[in-house]
Design a protein around this motif. Sequence first.
Motif, PDB file in Angstrom:
ATOM      1  N   THR A   8      -1.788   4.111  21.203  1.00  0.00           N
ATOM      2  CA  THR A   8      -2.485   3.671  22.223  1.00  0.00           C
ATOM      3  C   THR A   8      -3.955   4.146  22.099  1.00  0.00           C
ATOM      4  OG1 THR A   8      -2.030   5.709  23.407  1.00  0.00           O
ATOM      5  CG2 THR A   8      -0.718   3.777  23.939  1.00  0.00           C
ATOM      6  N   PHE A  54       7.625   3.744  22.509  1.00  0.00           N
ATOM      7  CA  PHE A  54       7.739   3.472  20.952  1.00  0.00           C
ATOM      8  C   PHE A  54       9.171   2.835  20.856  1.00  0.00           C
ATOM      9  CE2 PHE A  54       4.924   7.323  20.195  1.00  0.00           C
ATOM     10  CZ  PHE A  54       3.807   6.516  20.010  1.00  0.00           C
ATOM     11  N   LEU A  69      -1.311   9.102  15.491  1.00  0.00           N
ATOM     12  CA  LEU A  69      -2.005  10.415  15.054  1.00  0.00           C
ATOM     13  C   LEU A  69      -1.151  10.585  13.769  1.00  0.00           C
ATOM     14  CD1 LEU A  69      -3.862  12.766  15.780  1.00  0.00           C
ATOM     15  CD2 LEU A  69      -1.916  13.884  16.598  1.00  0.00           C
ATOM     16  N   GLY A  72       1.517  13.061  14.004  1.00  0.00           N
ATOM     17  CA  GLY A  72       2.791  12.695  14.805  1.00  0.00           C
ATOM     18  C   GLY A  72       3.557  11.510  14.191  1.00  0.00           C
ATOM     19  N   ASN A  95      -3.681   7.913   8.993  1.00  0.00           N
ATOM     20  CA  ASN A  95      -3.890   8.791   8.024  1.00  0.00           C
ATOM     21  C   ASN A  95      -3.634  10.346   8.454  1.00  0.00           C
ATOM     22  OD1 ASN A  95      -5.739   7.516   6.280  1.00  0.00           O
ATOM     23  ND2 ASN A  95      -7.229   6.810   7.995  1.00  0.00           N
ATOM     24  N   LEU A  97      -4.526  13.348   8.904  1.00  0.00           N
ATOM     25  CA  LEU A  97      -5.620  14.074   8.956  1.00  0.00           C
ATOM     26  C   LEU A  97      -5.273  15.414   9.759  1.00  0.00           C
ATOM     27  CD1 LEU A  97      -8.658  11.694  10.023  1.00  0.00           C
ATOM     28  CD2 LEU A  97      -7.736  12.749   7.722  1.00  0.00           C
ATOM     29  N   MET A 135     -11.000   2.337   6.886  1.00  0.00           N
ATOM     30  CA  MET A 135     -12.212   2.035   7.426  1.00  0.00           C
ATOM     31  C   MET A 135     -12.225   2.092   8.927  1.00  0.00           C
ATOM     32  SD  MET A 135     -11.292  -1.982   7.108  1.00  0.00           S
ATOM     33  CE  MET A 135     -10.515  -1.949   5.782  1.00  0.00           C
ATOM     34  N   MET A 140     -11.742  -3.296  11.066  1.00  0.00           N
ATOM     35  CA  MET A 140     -10.181  -3.896  10.407  1.00  0.00           C
ATOM     36  C   MET A 140     -10.107  -5.411  11.048  1.00  0.00           C
ATOM     37  SD  MET A 140      -7.926  -0.603  11.657  1.00  0.00           S
ATOM     38  CE  MET A 140      -8.473   1.045  11.268  1.00  0.00           C
TER      39      MET A 140
END
Length: 220
Positions: A8, A54, A69, A72, A95, A97, A135, A140
Amino acid sequence: MKIGVLGTGAVGQTIATKLVELGHDVMLGSRTASNEKAAGWAKTAGSKGRAGTFEQTGAASDVVFNCTLGAGALEALHMAKEANLAGKVVVDVSNPLDSSKGMPPTLLVSNTDSLGEQIQRAFPKSKVVKTLNTMWCGIMVNPRMLGDSHVNFVSGNDAGAKTTVKTLLKSFGWRDEELVDLGDITAARGQESWLQLWLRIYGATKNGAFNIKIVAGKPA
Ligand SMILES: NC(=O)c1ccc[n+]([C@@H]2O[C@H](COP(=O)([O-])OP(=O)(O)OC[C@H]3O[C@@H](n4cnc5c(N)ncnc54)[C@H](OP(=O)(O)O)[C@@H]3O)[C@@H](O)[C@H]2O)c1
């Protein structure tokens, strides 16, 4: 198509909005049924956009975008349920991160593995395609905003799934020659590692609206 978007945040909402504009039936998924961001998005999306968990999103969709994320992502996909995702194309935009040790973030996985591969291993019956993660999300779904030709990478083990994803990407405005197929899902290592440089370029220029252009010469 019936398309699910897990996530979200800015990416999930941007992609979900574009898909609705293109006439798809879209469900935006989150961890809880009462997620305010998902409900707020669904209110503005019109009759083609719905919010769900989900799990509901995985069940309701033919193609699923993972826009969660990175830390997650596997948990989110497990919440969507392996059985719901079996046989389906999972477009991985995430990604890996890790911002827990300050800025700029480091990568949770790299070099000999990637989040894209971890997802493919965890969901062997799904067809994972890594794309768009290199990007800012505004580009996108609106690649022509840069006013120049630039590239978007695609990788995955299933040729048919990559064709499905490329067709969707072309409907976003990507030109055929801008979609660079890097091969199987191990190419996600390179796609995700680019984030290290992306973050440094962003830090130096304070502008996220940039992308990669391959300028090729003749080999000597
Ligand atoms: N921002 C960009 O322009 C950009 C560009 C390229 C790639 N990406 C990548 O795209 C992904 C989405 O980025 P974003 O900025 O839109 O949002 P984000 O803040 O990275 O992710 C938001 C989503 O992740 C879910 N989430 C967070 N922690 C979780 C956990 N522990 N378990 C399960 N789900 C969890 C959230 O669920 P709830 O909805 O339930 O809160 C939410 O739906 C990231 O992986 C990011 O690195 C971002």
